[in-house]
Scaffold this active site. Structure first.
Site, PDB file in Angstrom:
ATOM      1  N   SER A 235       0.826  -1.206   0.000  1.00 44.21           N
ATOM      2  CA  SER A 235       0.000   0.000   0.000  1.00 44.21           C
ATOM      3  C   SER A 235       0.854   1.247   0.000  1.00 44.21           C
ATOM      4  O   SER A 235       0.335   2.349  -0.197  1.00 44.21           O
ATOM      5  CB  SER A 235      -0.866   0.038   1.257  1.00 44.21           C
TER       6      SER A 235
ATOM      7  N   HIS B  39      -1.275  -2.745  -7.084  1.00 41.94           N
ATOM      8  CA  HIS B  39      -2.014  -2.442  -5.860  1.00 41.94           C
ATOM      9  C   HIS B  39      -3.529  -2.623  -6.033  1.00 41.94           C
ATOM     10  O   HIS B  39      -4.202  -1.771  -6.615  1.00 41.94           O
ATOM     11  CB  HIS B  39      -1.677  -1.005  -5.423  1.00 41.94           C
TER      12      HIS B  39
ATOM     13  N   GLU C 121      -4.088   0.010  -8.922  1.00 38.76           N
ATOM     14  CA  GLU C 121      -3.027   0.995  -9.181  1.00 38.76           C
ATOM     15  C   GLU C 121      -1.811   0.258  -9.733  1.00 38.76           C
ATOM     16  O   GLU C 121      -1.390  -0.760  -9.161  1.00 38.76           O
ATOM     17  CB  GLU C 121      -2.616   1.695  -7.878  1.00 38.76           C
TER      18      GLU C 121
ATOM     19  N   ASN D 102      -3.854   5.818  -1.232  1.00 36.24           N
ATOM     20  CA  ASN D 102      -3.568   5.905   0.201  1.00 36.24           C
ATOM     21  C   ASN D 102      -2.916   7.215   0.615  1.00 36.24           C
ATOM     22  O   ASN D 102      -2.969   7.592   1.782  1.00 36.24           O
ATOM     23  CB  ASN D 102      -2.730   4.711   0.652  1.00 36.24           C
TER      24      ASN D 102
HETATM   25  P1  NAD Z   1      -3.257  -9.598   6.363  1.00 35.38           P
HETATM   26  O1  NAD Z   1      -2.694  -9.336   7.712  1.00 35.38           O
HETATM   27  O2  NAD Z   1      -4.715  -9.911   6.228  1.00 35.38           O
HETATM   28  O3  NAD Z   1      -2.471 -10.803   5.644  1.00 35.38           O
HETATM   29  C1  NAD Z   1      -1.092 -10.903   5.559  1.00 35.38           C
HETATM   30  C2  NAD Z   1      -0.743 -12.371   5.344  1.00 35.38           C
HETATM   31  O4  NAD Z   1       0.668 -12.447   5.048  1.00 35.38           O
HETATM   32  C3  NAD Z   1      -0.979 -13.251   6.590  1.00 35.38           C
HETATM   33  O5  NAD Z   1      -1.767 -14.376   6.243  1.00 35.38           O
HETATM   34  C4  NAD Z   1       0.441 -13.674   7.001  1.00 35.38           C
HETATM   35  O6  NAD Z   1       0.489 -14.992   7.550  1.00 35.38           O
HETATM   36  C5  NAD Z   1       1.155 -13.620   5.655  1.00 35.38           C
HETATM   37  N1  NAD Z   1       2.604 -13.547   5.748  1.00 35.38           N
HETATM   38  C6  NAD Z   1       3.363 -12.849   6.650  1.00 35.38           C
HETATM   39  N2  NAD Z   1       4.666 -13.071   6.388  1.00 35.38           N
HETATM   40  C7  NAD Z   1       4.741 -13.912   5.326  1.00 35.38           C
HETATM   41  C8  NAD Z   1       5.808 -14.513   4.599  1.00 35.38           C
HETATM   42  N3  NAD Z   1       7.075 -14.279   4.933  1.00 35.38           N
HETATM   43  N4  NAD Z   1       5.514 -15.334   3.585  1.00 35.38           N
HETATM   44  C9  NAD Z   1       4.220 -15.587   3.236  1.00 35.38           C
HETATM   45  N5  NAD Z   1       3.166 -15.041   3.881  1.00 35.38           N
HETATM   46  C10 NAD Z   1       3.424 -14.223   4.912  1.00 35.38           C
HETATM   47  O7  NAD Z   1      -2.867  -8.328   5.477  1.00 35.38           O
HETATM   48  P2  NAD Z   1      -3.606  -7.756   4.170  1.00 35.38           P
HETATM   49  O8  NAD Z   1      -4.614  -6.759   4.574  1.00 35.38           O
HETATM   50  O9  NAD Z   1      -3.989  -8.896   3.286  1.00 35.38           O
HETATM   51  O10 NAD Z   1      -2.402  -6.941   3.498  1.00 35.38           O
HETATM   52  C11 NAD Z   1      -1.425  -7.583   2.696  1.00 35.38           C
HETATM   53  C12 NAD Z   1      -0.742  -6.564   1.813  1.00 35.38           C
HETATM   54  O11 NAD Z   1      -1.729  -5.932   0.987  1.00 35.38           O
HETATM   55  C13 NAD Z   1      -0.030  -5.437   2.556  1.00 35.38           C
HETATM   56  O12 NAD Z   1       1.123  -5.080   1.833  1.00 35.38           O
HETATM   57  C14 NAD Z   1      -1.047  -4.321   2.533  1.00 35.38           C
HETATM   58  O13 NAD Z   1      -0.472  -3.055   2.628  1.00 35.38           O
HETATM   59  C15 NAD Z   1      -1.659  -4.529   1.160  1.00 35.38           C
HETATM   60  N6  NAD Z   1      -3.007  -3.972   0.983  1.00 35.38           N
HETATM   61  C16 NAD Z   1      -3.928  -4.042   1.981  1.00 35.38           C
HETATM   62  C17 NAD Z   1      -5.192  -3.509   1.791  1.00 35.38           C
HETATM   63  C18 NAD Z   1      -6.242  -3.583   2.879  1.00 35.38           C
HETATM   64  O14 NAD Z   1      -7.270  -2.893   2.758  1.00 35.38           O
HETATM   65  N7  NAD Z   1      -6.080  -4.388   3.891  1.00 35.38           N
HETATM   66  C19 NAD Z   1      -5.541  -2.917   0.565  1.00 35.38           C
HETATM   67  C20 NAD Z   1      -4.584  -2.889  -0.456  1.00 35.38           C
HETATM   68  C21 NAD Z   1      -3.309  -3.420  -0.227  1.00 35.38           C
END
Ligand code: NAD
Length: 291
Positions: A119, A140, A152, A190
């Site tokens: 993000s 993104h 994005e 963001n």
């Molecule tokens: P989340 O906490 O729901 O999920 C993250 C996952 O990554 C978990 O299941 C965790 O076990 C896993 N993980 C951690 N370390 C790891 C590794 N070394 N290898 C493999 N898996 C691993 O988080 P999320 O909300 O899904 O966010 C994930 C990414 O997406 C982030 O970079 C976030 O910024 C981005 N993002 C989030 C949103 C949102 O609204 N939540 C929107 C767009 C982008």
């Protein structure tokens, strides 16, 4: 560049949504996570979400079965070496993302495209630590991925044109719309959204309004479909804090100071919907404000 096999790293909120839309669009998806529990939960969620789309008549039952048949899971990151495109969607922490790309690199085909769903983190910096900065991009997706139209596309300083074009075509095949953003902290969505959410937390912190009055004000007064605190819970408060820190560090402007109350909620492990508690408590039938 033909993209057919897609690797998804991280099976959290975003990873499961990304796997869902790619499988539905006909791609073979291989999903990995450090936790088997996260993988099992993701597969169940995808199945449930596809079934809901079918019950609403948006897709038919055959498409549900075909999409589920295209998704497989592994605990071994090395297995993603056989894919044409890798989408990293792990926790928003640069050290985690960097380690993933480092561990993955020896197993990759030479022309596999690497992307991050980050993000906010610098695409150029993530790319520079790989053996293929020209084939690395920010990809993104928005949350929830099956519903949100925008993707994005962020070029790092070294990203080449064929890589950009290949991803643009993928976005079209998914039936979504691409927006190009330059590689500066938090990109477009963001950069604008997160300071608003952070300001809503300051408004709560300073006692100007309660959780309920802040959310209602923005819904009824600005026609937002969700209040900012409800939205923060939906995104994940750890992710919100991580993005504010990237904005604060990257742009060195005090206007991006994360609110201490946001930090406090993250310290408590109250990360929003995913942990059942954040600005609202989701453990009962209806969400109850926690302040
Ligand atoms: P989340 O906490 O729901 O999920 C993250 C996952 O990554 C978990 O299941 C965790 O076990 C896993 N993980 C951690 N370390 C790891 C590794 N070394 N290898 C493999 N898996 C691993 O988080 P999320 O909300 O899904 O966010 C994930 C990414 O997406 C982030 O970079 C976030 O910024 C981005 N993002 C989030 C949103 C949102 O609204 N939540 C929107 C767009 C982008």
């Amino acid at each position: 560049m033909t993209i057919q096999k897609v690797g998804v790293v991280g099976a959290g909120q975003m990873g499961n949504g990304i796997a869902h839309v790619f499988a539905l669009a006909g791609y073979d998806v291989l999903m990995t996570d450090v936790s088997q529990e996260a993988l099992d939960k993701a597969v169940k969620l995808i199945e449930g979400n596809l079934a809901r789309q079918a019950s609403r008549g948006k897709i038919d039952e055959d498409e549900v079965a075909a999409a589920m048949g295209r998704i497989s899971c592994t605990l071994s990151l090395a297995d993603l070496g056989q894919t044409d495109l890798v989408i990293e969607a792990a926790t928003e922490r640069e050290s985690i993302k960097q380690a993933i790309f480092e561990d993955l690199q020896p197993h990759l085909k030479p022309d596999t495209i690497l992307t991050s769903n980050t993000s906010s983190i610098s695409i150029t910096r993530l790319a520079s630590r790989t053996d293929r900065p020209e084939k690395f991009m920010g990809f993104h997706f928005m949350n929830p991925v099956p519903v949100m139209q925008l993707v994005e596309l962020i070029r790092g300083i070294a990203t080449d044109e064929p890589t950009y074009k290949a991803l643009h075509e993928v976005v079209e095949k998914l039936g979504k719309t691409a927006a190009s953003a330059e590689d500066f902290p938090a990109f477009i969505v963001n950069r604008i959204l997160m300071p608003m959410i952070n300001e809503a937390v300051y408004t709560l912190y300073e006692g100007v309004g309660s959780v309920k009055s802040i959310d209602e004000s923005l819904k009824l007064g600005a026609n937002h479909p969700m209040g900012p605190l409800e939205l923060a819970d939906f995104i994940g408060l750890d992710t919100c804090l991580a993005i504010m820190n990237v904005l604060h560090d990257g742009l060195a402007d005090t206007k991006y100071r994360p609110c201490p109350l946001l930090t406090k909620y993250v310290e408590a492990g109250w990360l929003g919907r995913k942990t059942q508690r954040g600005f609202y408590d989701y453990r009962g039938e209806t969400p109850v404000p926690t302040r």
